[in-house]
Structures are given as C-alpha cells and as structure tokens.
Write a protein that holds these residues in place. Structure first.
Motif, short mmCIF file in Angstrom:
data_model
loop_
_atom_site.label_atom_id
_atom_site.label_comp_id
_atom_site.label_asym_id
_atom_site.label_seq_id
_atom_site.Cartn_x
_atom_site.Cartn_y
_atom_site.Cartn_z
N ARG A 1 -2.84 29.51 37.89
CA ARG A 1 -2.40 30.40 36.82
C ARG A 1 -3.07 29.95 35.52
NH1 ARG A 1 -1.13 32.86 40.62
NH2 ARG A 1 0.88 33.76 41.17
N VAL B 1 8.42 31.78 33.07
CA VAL B 1 8.48 33.14 33.62
C VAL B 1 9.62 33.15 34.62
CG1 VAL B 1 7.23 34.88 34.95
CG2 VAL B 1 5.98 33.37 33.40
N GLY C 1 8.78 32.62 38.18
CA GLY C 1 7.32 32.53 38.27
C GLY C 1 6.96 31.30 39.11
N THR D 1 5.13 28.50 36.61
CA THR D 1 5.98 27.97 35.54
C THR D 1 7.20 27.26 36.13
OG1 THR D 1 7.10 30.09 35.26
CG2 THR D 1 5.25 29.64 33.82
N SER E 1 3.97 35.95 44.53
CA SER E 1 5.36 36.04 44.14
C SER E 1 6.07 34.90 44.84
CB SER E 1 5.90 37.39 44.61
OG SER E 1 7.28 37.47 44.39
N ASN F 1 4.85 38.68 30.43
CA ASN F 1 4.42 37.33 30.78
C ASN F 1 2.94 37.37 31.04
OD1 ASN F 1 7.03 35.81 30.95
ND2 ASN F 1 7.45 37.55 32.27
N ILE G 1 -0.27 40.91 38.34
CA ILE G 1 0.08 40.67 39.74
C ILE G 1 -0.41 41.86 40.56
CG2 ILE G 1 2.43 41.57 39.39
CD1 ILE G 1 3.31 39.40 41.44
N LYS H 1 2.69 41.51 34.31
CA LYS H 1 3.91 40.78 34.67
C LYS H 1 4.96 41.05 33.58
CE LYS H 1 1.85 37.10 37.33
NZ LYS H 1 1.67 35.65 37.42
N SER I 1 10.27 44.23 37.69
CA SER I 1 8.94 44.07 37.12
C SER I 1 8.20 45.39 37.25
CB SER I 1 8.18 42.97 37.87
OG SER I 1 7.91 43.43 39.17
#
Lengths: 370, 152, 200
Positions: free
Chosen positions: A183, A204, A207, A210, B20, B85, B89, B101, B118
């Motif tokens: 990321r 996040v 996430g 994170t 994810s 964010n 994705i 995101k 989302s």
C-alpha cells in the motif's frame, strides 16, 4: 504366464515412452533460452531466462513496476509499453485497455510472458525505485486514528527522493490477512535525513495494511518498502504558495516544508489544514515551529465541526471555504501556486475554489488519494 | 460439479485477501452463487430491487461526499458522512472497474443504528448482486441496509 | 468401392455422428463438462472447439495404437488403459505447444484442455471406433463428427441457458435441475433423427 508378462511389458513400455516424450518435449518446447530485454531504446539492456512474466522478470532485475494484485491481472497498475515482441493483446488484458493504450502498445506486464526479445519503454523515474529493508524505529500516536511511523533504512542504508513523493509499504501476511500486500503512503520526513523514512498514516476501517501498521507492527520490527514514486513535487518558482490538506494529506506537505526550511526558501506560503473536530488536530507544534523558522509561512488549522465544549479558539469552517475567504482578500491571488493533498472530494472542491479566485489550473498541483 | 476456469478464478480472487481483509467471501463456506441467490431472495422479500438499493446508496454517498467528511442530514432521521481513504480497490469481476476507497456511514438518528458501505459495495450490489460473504468486514446485511437507508 | 461411394460412406459416418448418433445427446457421454461449462455461448464454443480437435486427433492416435500395438500381441483388453494414457499425454503435449506458440489461443482454449482429459466422450469415441471396426480414415471422420456433434449440443445448451437467465424458474429447479430437464428435451429432439442415417 508368458503372454501376461508381455502384455504388462508392452503397456508399461508405451507408458514410459510417452512419459519420456513429454519430458523431452517440455525441455525443448518450454525452454525459451536466453532472451534480451531492451529498455528505453538501448538505455538499459539485460539478458534473462525466458518463460516468466515480464513483471517478475523485471522485478528480478531490480526494476520495480507498481503492482497491487500480485500478478493476477486485476489491479492494472503494472502497465508497461512494449514496442516489440509481446505478441497480440491477451483476452485477460483486454478489459483494462482503452483504444489509445491499445494503439500505443501498453500491456499488463504481469500477463506478458517473456518468450522472445522484448523492447519496452518505461518512465525514467522507475529506474530509481528500489526495495529497502528497514527497522521500525518509533511509532508516535497523534490522534485516535492517526499515527506516525519512523522507519530506519538498513539495506540500502540511504534513499534519495523528492519531497511530495510516496513509497509502497509491504504489509506481510498476518492473522486475518494470509497474503502480503503493498500500500502507498506519502513520505513526511525531513529530506535532509536520508536514512529515515517517516510516514503519517490514518487508520482505514478494516484496511489490510493500516490494520497491520496500527495493531501488529512494533518498534524494532523489520519491514520492507519500495519507492519512491509520484509526481507531486514543489515547483522551483518564487510565487506565493497555498497549501491545502486534510487529515493525513499533511504528510507530503510537511516534507516540502522541511525542504523549504533546509534550502532557506523565503517564498510566501500559507497552509490550510482541515480536520473535522478538534480531536483530529495534530502536528500543531511542528507547524508553529515552521512558522518561526520559515520567513513567510503561515499555518491555519481549520476545524469544520468543533465539538461542543471543546473551546476551539481557531478558525471554524470547511477548509475550502476558509482558503477561499483568505484568497479573496489577497490582491495577488492570481499569482499563487496551489498544492493540494487529501481526499478526491476535498481536492475537487479546492480546485473549484482556487480557479474561481483566478489561479490557472496548470498552477494547481495535487496528490489525490488514488 | 466441476467449475469453469473463469468461475474458479473469480472465486479465488474473491477469497484472496490481497484487496480486502479476509477476502470478499469472509469465512463463508457457501459458494458464490449461493451467497448471491440468498441475498437476492432476501431483497425480493423486502420488495426492493438491487438497482434500487444501489441507486439509493449512491445517492446517499453523493450527498455525504458534498460534506467533505462532515455529517450531512438527509430527511428527518438520517445522517450520512463519507470518508476517503488513500488508494483504489478493484472489482474482482473481470472488467476494469476500480473504486475509490470511500466509506459512507449512514446513521439513523432515532434508533442510533449505523451501517457503512464502500463505493465498491455499491458497484458489487448494482452490477453483481453481491453483498459479500459472511464474516467479510464489508458484508452488508440486506435487511439491515434497507431498514436504514429507506427510512423516512 | 469407388472413390465417390467411399466419399459418401465417410460423409454418412460424419453426419451420423453429428446428428443421429450424437455422442452427447444420444449416448450421454461427456455430460459433466456439458452441464458445468454451458453457462455462456463464448466459453461453450471454446470448449467445443477443443473437444473437436482433441477428439479427431486422439481417435487417430488410438486407432494406430490399437492396430499396431494391441492387436499384434492380442492384448486388446488393455485398450482402456492405453487409450486414456495416450489421450492424457496428447492433451499435455498440445497444451505445451499452444502455450509456447500461440498465447492468444492458449488463453482462449488452453484452459479447457486439462478439462478435456477427463471428458468421457473422448474415450468413448475411441472405444466406439474399436467396436465398430472403423478404418483409420473412417475413425478420423467419426472423431471429427462426434466432436462437432458434442460442440453443437453444448453451444445449443449455452444459448438456451443464456436466454434462461431472463426466465423465472422455480427456486428448486434453478441451476443443475433445469439444465438436466433441458438436456433431456434436447436429447428427445435428437432421438428424432434416429434411423435417418446409419453410420454403423
């Protein structure tokens, strides 16, 4: 008895013959031999063993093409221009290419197999990208969902980057996330310190990376990053600057401010930092220090919805509105260069505000979170 | 029954945790079509169509996005906020769809119930009728969703 | 036999194996992939073409193996093992060749090749070729016809199933249930051809 033995012998013989044939065929057919890859018309050339994907072959040669999906042909980040030798577009690539990309010979490097001499074109900046092993030196809590990570480089021990660029962080597999993932995070450190990378990261919800950074990474742990990437750079002019950032968008701007301080830059600059509540505010002291150290720098934190009883003394309102009010009062508003970092929504409305105040769009630089 | 290679690839991507956390399927043991069928039946019982639900979600996300992270009041009982964010994705289905995101949270002020989704959730529901597998952090329960986003 | 009557004989075998003696709908061989890979016409065509190709080639190879290995030593009873081994090796080999020389074809077709190894229609065609005592040429035409017949059936089924996505099917019948019913109806239609041509 004799016939049975003959029968068994014959059938086993045929089986063995076919197996040998296949082994031999595999040797001959799947052996691509040594293949030459030519990058940017002769700028770099190397000979590799064929058969692998272009992405992994380039990776093995320490040329890092961005990729998030691990070669599955899904993220479409690993696009590379192949001018010769890739064959026609594969069905697995088709959905990811528009007409212009098809015409230019853009391919997904994870899908292209190295089977004959290739000529490819990649941006110069990709050559500078390396993989670094680091140790997590310090983790600082800023707010309930914002942390700073200081990574000390181990191998190679230093990195060269331009303020505003970002790196990719490799989150290893951990419980709940069985695969490693990359990321991107902006660098926020002082570029004078070439052996440390500082990241400011916002959690996040659920996430992958994170969650690793916030819940699993500990000081002293070894991690891997690669980079630098990105074109969000401070332009070398003398006109006044307006920075607008929200949340973790402060990171690349902090890096740029360090750079300005190091260079003794006396440009007029104002930084509007937008958060939702006073609980989201951080780095205030560092910014106040920049105000002291830089000749003409002003820091304006703006809180859009201060909690009741928070006793917020500063500016209240959305960061874009606050920036607009400021620019409207400036007679030289048209002269400003805009540097924006934050969510696409914030950037889009900031661009609207800045252009409405007369700043030409080509003078507005931004790093959308995408 | 044997699966076609495309379907196998899709299910592998849905289970993969590259994009994810826990994968899109979570720890759901059912196969993809069962998940989709079950949720399709559920929304049919609620008298809604997947397009209708997705359109409402998109509408709320758009309203929330205009608030740049602040709570936006929708109607009498609903508040929404959107949070961006970093990064995009991709949709695991084989077409080129990448979503921001962005996470929208909807809060029903009378009951205090919240639900989040989302941008990819909207796409998955609209195009693929997929609410994600049980145990996925972004699994959306159709009943809960409909109750909150269509409240008066 | 004159040349033209020989040609006619081969054509009869070809068309008989496509229509009246369709390996899928009259003999019910290769049902598994028929049910599994008939969701879309495009993939059905891909798998169908792969079957046509592999069936034609393996019938010829199996004929040679039968004639020159099994018969001379009178070990015909080993044909099941030998045929399967030859089919598996051939498919492996073809997969390698296609991957090497035609990546596009490999992407379109190659993924279906491993599926075919275990397709009973392929073995079935070779065994019929033995039972009916075909010559090599007859065997090739029979393999080609059977392959085309199989492809015809799966493409027709995929076409019907694509249309079916717009139909309201009772829940209990969705998926394999309705597919089997359609397969049955299609088989009935093909059985209507019985007796029109006789290839055997």
């Amino acid at each position: 008895m004799g016939t049975t033995a003959v029968a068994i012998f014959i059938i086993s013989g045929v089986g063995a013959f076919l197996a040998t044939l296949l082994v031999f065929a595999e040797r001959v057919i799947t052996n691509y031999g040594d293949i030459e890859i030519d990058i940017n018309s002769g700028e770099k050339k190397f000979t590799v063993k064929g058969g692998g994907s272009l992405l992994e072959t380039l990776n093995a040669q320490k040329i890092f093409i961005p990729s998030a999906c691990g070669g599955r042909g899904t993220c479409a980040y690993c696009k590379v221009r192949v001018t010769e030798g890739a064959g026609s577009l594969l069905p697995t690539e088709e959905p990811y290419m528009n007409a212009q990309e098809r015409a230019e010979g853009i391919r997904l490097s994870c899908q292209v197999k190295v089977r004959n001499a290739l000529k490819i074109q990649i941006p110069e900046s990709l050559f500078a990208i390396k993989e670094y092993v680091c140790v997590c030196e310090k983790i600082t809590d800023y707010t309930y969902d914002m942390k700073q990570f200081n990574l000390k480089l181990v191998d190679p021990p230093t990195i060269k980057y331009t303020p505003g660029q970002y790196i990719q962080f490799l989150a290893p597999a951990y419980e709940g996330s069985p695969e490693e993932v990359y990321r991107a995070y902006s660098i926020s450190s002082d570029p004078a310190d070439k052996s440390t990378i500082e990241l400011i990261v916002r959690r996040v919800p659920d996430g992958i990376c994170t969650t690793y950074l916030f819940d699993h990474l500990k000081e002293g742990d070894r991690v891997k990053i690669n980079g630098p990437y990105g074109q969000f750079l401070l332009r070398d002019t003398s006109v006044p600057i307006i920075f607008i950032a929200g949340g973790s968008g402060v990171a690349p701007i902090k890096c740029m401010l360090h750079e300005m301080k190091n260079a003794g830059n006396t440009r007029k600059a104002i930084f509007f930092f937008g958060v939702r509540t006073t609980k989201d505010l951080f780095l205030i002291d560092e910014m106040k220090n920049f105000e002291k150290e830089l000749a003409h720098f002003t820091f304006v934190p703006a809180v859009s919805q201060p909690e009741e009883g928070s006793n917020w003394q500063g500016v209240t309102g959305r960061v874009t509105n606050v920036a607009e009010d400021y620019l409207k009062k400036q007679s030289d508003a048209k002269e400003y260069e805009g540097y924006l970092c934050g969510s696409p929504g914030m950037i889009d409305s900031s661009i609207r505000v800045l252009t409405a105040c007369g700043i030409p769009e080509e003078k507005i630089y931004y790093d959308k979170f995408s | 029954m044997k699966k076609s290679p495309q379907q196998e690839k899709l299910e592998a991507l849905l289970k993969s945790s590259k994009f994810s956390m826990c994968g899109f399927m979570g720890d759901d043991k059912r196969n993809l079509w069962e998940v989709i069928d079950t949720d399709a039946t559920a929304i049919e019982k609620l008298g809604k169509k997947q397009e209708e639900i997705a359109a409402r979600m998109q509408h709320l996300t758009d309203l929330a996005a205009s608030g740049l992270g602040d709570w936006v009041q929708v109607g009498k009982n609903l508040q929404v906020s959107a949070d961006d964010n970093r990064g995009m994705i991709p949709c695991p289905w084989p077409h080129h769809k990448r979503c921001l995101k962005r996470i929208t949270t909807a809060r029903h002020s009378a009951t205090g119930r919240t639900i989040r989704w989302s941008d990819l959730n909207i796409h998955l529901i609209k195009e693929h009728g997929f609410f994600e597998g049980r145990g996925s952090p972004f699994r959306i329960e159709p009943q809960e969703l409909v109750k909150i986003i269509f409240c008066e | 036999m004159t040349l033209s009557s020989h040609m006619i004989h081969l054509m009869v075998i070809l068309f008989a194996s496509i229509f009246t003696d369709n390996i899928l709908l009259a003999r019910f061989l290769g049902m598994c992939s028929f049910l599994a890979v008939s969701r879309q016409v495009k993939t059905a065509v891909g798998l169908g073409l792969a079957v046509v190709f592999v069936m034609t080639c393996t019938v010829a190879l199996d004929w040679l193996a039968y004639r020159y290995i099994l018969q001379p030593y009178q070990i015909e009873y080993f044909r099941f093992i030998l045929f399967i081994v030859i089919i598996a090796a051939f498919v492996q080999f073809i997969e390698m060749v296609i991957e090497r020389y035609s990546p596009v074809l490999y992407q379109n077709l190659g993924i279906f090749l491993p599926l075919i190894t275990v397709n009973c229609a392929i073995l079935g065609a070779s065994l019929f070729m033995v039972i009916r005592e075909y010559t090599l040429l007859e065997g090739i035409f029979f393999g080609l016809g059977s392959g085309i017949g199989w492809m015809l059936a799966i493409v027709a089924m995929a076409g019907i199933r694509e249309k079916l996505t717009h139909a309201r099917i009772p829940k209990g019948l969705q998926g394999p249930g309705i597919t089997l019913i359609i397969a049955g109806l299609m088989a009935l239609a093909f059985i209507g051809f019985t007796g029109v041509l006789s290839g055997g």
